[in-house]
Enzyme design. Sequence first.
Site, PDB file in Angstrom:
ATOM      1  N   ASP A 156     -29.658  -1.512   8.503  1.00 46.38           N
ATOM      2  CA  ASP A 156     -30.223  -2.738   7.951  1.00 46.38           C
ATOM      3  C   ASP A 156     -31.152  -2.458   6.772  1.00 46.38           C
ATOM      4  OD1 ASP A 156     -30.606  -5.819   9.118  1.00 46.38           O
ATOM      5  OD2 ASP A 156     -32.310  -5.107   7.952  1.00 46.38           O
TER       6      ASP A 156
ATOM      7  N   ALA B  11     -30.073  -8.316   7.525  1.00 50.20           N
ATOM      8  CA  ALA B  11     -28.756  -7.824   7.131  1.00 50.20           C
ATOM      9  C   ALA B  11     -27.806  -7.754   8.318  1.00 50.20           C
ATOM     10  CB  ALA B  11     -28.877  -6.454   6.456  1.00 50.20           C
ATOM     11  N   ASP B  12     -28.215  -7.075   9.392  1.00 52.47           N
ATOM     12  CA  ASP B  12     -27.331  -6.913  10.551  1.00 52.47           C
ATOM     13  C   ASP B  12     -26.888  -8.253  11.115  1.00 52.47           C
ATOM     14  OD1 ASP B  12     -27.602  -4.226  10.299  1.00 52.47           O
ATOM     15  OD2 ASP B  12     -28.768  -3.905  12.116  1.00 52.47           O
ATOM     16  N   PHE B  13     -27.841  -9.124  11.398  1.00 49.19           N
ATOM     17  CA  PHE B  13     -27.524 -10.345  12.124  1.00 49.19           C
ATOM     18  C   PHE B  13     -27.362 -11.568  11.217  1.00 49.19           C
ATOM     19  CE2 PHE B  13     -30.052  -7.990  15.493  1.00 49.19           C
ATOM     20  CZ  PHE B  13     -28.905  -7.463  16.070  1.00 49.19           C
TER      21      PHE B  13
END
Length: 299
Positions: A122, A149-151
């Site tokens: 992330d 970023a990830d989620f």
Amino acid sequence: MAGMVLADFGAEVVRIDRPDSNGSVTPDVLARGKRSIAVDPKTPSGYKVVLKLVEQADVLIDPFRPGVMERLKLGPEVFLGNSFSNPKGANEKLIYARLAGFSRTGGCSFMKRPHKDMAGHDLNYLAVSGVLSMFPGEGKPEFPLNLLADFGGGGLVCVLGILLGLIDRSRSGLGQVVNTDMVTGLRYLATWPLLLSHLRLPVFGDTRATGLLDGGCPFYNIYTCADGQWVSVGCLEPQFFRLFVEHFLKALPQDLAIDGWRLTADNQHDRDSWPRMKKLLEKGFQLRPRDYWTEVFHG
């Protein structure tokens, strides 16, 4: 995250795990609503099981870096077909969703070097997107866990792409590849702050952490209380700032000041006074525990 969101809204989601040497599967803390099956697609029997599952599915989510699914002989052309080696696919209605960290095309206008085959996390995606440089922090930007970023740019944007693909399939009768990546998704989510920063509007300062929303504003910030807990202050509108100042000052000694400077509601947009305002708010909040302040503003 993408699979969990779909499961939460009624989809039947099956996670395919590869067993490790002792027979257990990879733990998934986002497994709510999912079923799982432990299969090694590198074995002939495991490959047949995975192939059969995907042949019957509406959606496949590929979370790997570019090339992994192709090496497993589970790439999009196997299911959607192509005009050369495999004109007829095994499931031509499949929405083949691919979620990677960096763009699969190898780069874009804001990437000066190709990243498509690189591993990352992330924090790396935040940096490459340009968004990290806008975050507040003492001497350097601080990052908000792995949420954005990830989620946000990854999982939730992937879900959006899947849903749009399913809508399109209802008209065309055909599936498609949905390409999403965390850097591009994050840039999309950050459209508003990036544009405001480019236009040099006062929401973001000329330098990092000097504007209204990037940590520079004393009345849109976080403060430590006497018990080490924190309170968030967000009163951008004049009427809310005035109300905040009224309750804040009533709860403190009348002589509270910073070098003779005292807080009033008229100071809100005087940026020259912001450093003193921040110091006064820090000093004031540290005089009482968080529960006390909760009663002051919500009691």
